[in-house]
Design an enzyme around this catalytic site. Structure first.
Site, PDB file in Angstrom:
ATOM      1  N   LYS A  88       0.813  -1.226   0.000  1.00 12.72           N
ATOM      2  CA  LYS A  88       0.000   0.000   0.000  1.00 12.72           C
ATOM      3  C   LYS A  88       0.846   1.276   0.000  1.00 12.72           C
ATOM      4  CE  LYS A  88      -3.386  -0.801  -0.678  1.00 12.72           C
ATOM      5  NZ  LYS A  88      -3.747  -1.342  -2.019  1.00 12.72           N
ATOM      6  N   LYS A 297      -6.587   0.328  -7.010  1.00 10.93           N
ATOM      7  CA  LYS A 297      -5.557   1.276  -6.566  1.00 10.93           C
ATOM      8  C   LYS A 297      -6.209   2.642  -6.487  1.00 10.93           C
ATOM      9  CE  LYS A 297      -2.625  -2.036  -6.756  1.00 10.93           C
ATOM     10  NZ  LYS A 297      -2.140  -2.666  -5.514  1.00 10.93           N
ATOM     11  N   HIS A 301     -10.950   5.713   1.247  1.00 10.05           N
ATOM     12  CA  HIS A 301     -10.755   5.183   2.609  1.00 10.05           C
ATOM     13  C   HIS A 301     -11.978   5.484   3.475  1.00 10.05           C
ATOM     14  CE1 HIS A 301      -6.074   5.560   2.164  1.00 10.05           C
ATOM     15  NE2 HIS A 301      -6.618   4.796   1.246  1.00 10.05           N
TER      16      HIS A 301
HETATM   17  P1  A3P Z   1      -4.980   3.818  -1.863  1.00 13.01           P
HETATM   18  O1  A3P Z   1      -5.777   2.744  -2.509  1.00 13.01           O
HETATM   19  O2  A3P Z   1      -4.972   3.774  -0.392  1.00 13.01           O
HETATM   20  O3  A3P Z   1      -5.282   5.197  -2.378  1.00 13.01           O
HETATM   21  P2  A3P Z   1       0.014  -0.635  -3.619  1.00 13.01           P
HETATM   22  O4  A3P Z   1       0.164  -0.759  -5.090  1.00 13.01           O
HETATM   23  O5  A3P Z   1       1.325  -0.771  -2.893  1.00 13.01           O
HETATM   24  O6  A3P Z   1      -1.055  -1.515  -3.089  1.00 13.01           O
HETATM   25  O7  A3P Z   1      -0.407   0.858  -3.304  1.00 13.01           O
HETATM   26  C1  A3P Z   1      -1.680   1.326  -3.614  1.00 13.01           C
HETATM   27  C2  A3P Z   1      -1.642   2.831  -3.525  1.00 13.01           C
HETATM   28  O8  A3P Z   1      -0.954   3.376  -4.643  1.00 13.01           O
HETATM   29  C3  A3P Z   1      -3.014   3.459  -3.581  1.00 13.01           C
HETATM   30  O9  A3P Z   1      -3.453   3.564  -2.259  1.00 13.01           O
HETATM   31  C4  A3P Z   1      -2.780   4.805  -4.273  1.00 13.01           C
HETATM   32  O10 A3P Z   1      -2.965   5.906  -3.438  1.00 13.01           O
HETATM   33  C5  A3P Z   1      -1.309   4.734  -4.666  1.00 13.01           C
HETATM   34  N1  A3P Z   1      -1.000   5.263  -5.995  1.00 13.01           N
HETATM   35  C6  A3P Z   1       0.118   5.944  -6.284  1.00 13.01           C
HETATM   36  N2  A3P Z   1       0.091   6.345  -7.552  1.00 13.01           N
HETATM   37  C7  A3P Z   1      -1.057   5.895  -8.092  1.00 13.01           C
HETATM   38  C8  A3P Z   1      -1.623   5.995  -9.397  1.00 13.01           C
HETATM   39  N3  A3P Z   1      -0.994   6.656 -10.366  1.00 13.01           N
HETATM   40  N4  A3P Z   1      -2.832   5.417  -9.616  1.00 13.01           N
HETATM   41  C9  A3P Z   1      -3.467   4.764  -8.599  1.00 13.01           C
HETATM   42  N5  A3P Z   1      -2.957   4.622  -7.349  1.00 13.01           N
HETATM   43  C10 A3P Z   1      -1.769   5.197  -7.098  1.00 13.01           C
END
Ligand code: A3P
Length: 334
Positions: A88, A297, A301
């Site tokens: 995350k 993604k 929240h």
């Molecule tokens: P949230 O879903 O809490 O917003 P991971 O890939 O490690 O699971 O991390 C997910 C997080 O990547 C998401 O957390 C989001 O905020 C973040 N993120 C960063 N750049 C992003 C992008 N370009 N598109 C979507 N999510 C992104």
């Protein structure tokens, strides 16, 4: 770690790490005729579609993001680089964005080689075979989120390549913890199950203190995990990626990574465009091919009690300070 059969390899691994926070709430209660101070944690326990009884908490599966990259070719173990990704923290975004670079190829699946005993027992050839094809001048990247937090992983990677480079992506710890929780919550909801509220998990109801047994909290104590890695690798072999900035301003973060990996600068603003509908940057590979990350993604929240957030932030503060001190990278985390 080497891979790919036909030939010789060069590879680099990346792991990402992140953490979570727990907090608690203290209230003063007057009970009966006695004036006594009693810590209360007025945290409503359940959260779910049907209002059923709470389901027993199971140890949450920790997935740690490990990005792992390698090259085919004549590379030696010394040429392998490894990056840590924190669940995350933005591990997928970083992986996909690095893949914009023509010299980077990504493994589409998480391999879980170093964190899973069964997989590890299969040996490095098994691992190599899981990797996608890449040309000798390219780097292959894999992400398996459990690497950063799994105890055995640093030693195993060290045995593979002691000069590997590691990349860790972190977000503000409380936000990361809530993101972690949100992912689990969504899984429960999909199965039409009830689940605890974040507040209930993050705060120990007996002590009203931050519940450090809650994995989303433990994961966000970045310094604790990093210190384990530092028993094997010097800090110079790590690069810290700011996962919060990767969301709002991805290019400068990616340029720092290119530099760290000794890659020629190839990712440009052209490759990243803001999609107002998604609320995130999306990727433009060329004139015909662009994509945003999956809907999983960037989840919305749940609202979390502000006193719990405050408690968590206070809890994480000293760990954050230590993390800044060790890494030399300071964030404006509260
Ligand atoms: P949230 O879903 O809490 O917003 P991971 O890939 O490690 O699971 O991390 C997910 C997080 O990547 C998401 O957390 C989001 O905020 C973040 N993120 C960063 N750049 C992003 C992008 N370009 N598109 C979507 N999510 C992104």
């Amino acid at each position: 770690m080497l891979f790919k059969q036909q030939a010789l390899l060069r590879q680099k691994l990346f792991v990402l790490g992140s953490l979570a926070i727990g907090s608690l709430l203290y209230l003063v209660a007057r009970v009966g005729s006695l004036d006594r101070l009693q810590p209360l944690c007025p945290i409503d326990g359940r959260f779910g579609p049907r209002g059923q009884d709470e389901i027993p908490l199971r140890a949450m599966q920790f997935k740690r993001g490990l990005l792992h990259e390698f090259r085919k070719g004549n590379a030696t173990k010394e040429q392998i680089r490894l990056h840590n990704l924190v669940r995350k923290g933005g591990t997928r975004a970083l992986l996909e964005m690095l893949n914009l670079h023509p010299a980077v190829v990504k493994a589409s699946q998480e391999i879980h080689f170093f964190d899973n005993d069964e997989n590890y027992a299969k040996g490095i050839e098994w691992y190599r075979k899981k990797m996608p094809f890449s040309y000798p001048h390219q780097i292959t990247i894999e992400k398996s989120p459990a690497y950063f937090i799994t105890e055995e992983v640093p030693e195993r990677i060290y045995k593979m390549n002691s000069s590997i480079k590691l990349l860790i992506i972190v977000r503000e710890p409380t936000t990361r913890a809530i993101s972690d929780y949100t992912q689990v919550l969504e899984g429960k909801e999909r199965k039409n199950k009830t689940y605890y509220k974040f507040e209930k998990l993050a705060i120990d109801p007996n002590t009203c203190e931050v519940n450090t047994k809650y994995k989303a909290v433990r994961t966000s104590i970045y310094t604790k995990h990093l210190e384990r890695w530092l028993k094997y690798f010097p800090i110079e072999q790590f690069h810290i990626v700011d996962g919060d900035r990767l969301i709002t301003e991805p290019l400068p973060e990616l340029q720092l990574v290119e530099k760290f990996l000794n890659l020629p600068p190839r990712i440009s603003q052209y490759n990243l465009y803001f999609n107002a509908t998604r609320g995130f940057y999306c990727l433009r590979f060329n004139i015909v091919f662009n994509k945003c990350l999956a809907g999983s993604k960037g989840r919305i929240h749940p609202e979390v009690d502000t006193s719990v957030i405050t408690k968590l932030r206070k809890f994480f503060h000293p760990f954050n300070q230590k993390f800044y001190q060790i890494t030399g990278r300071t964030f404006k985390w509260p």
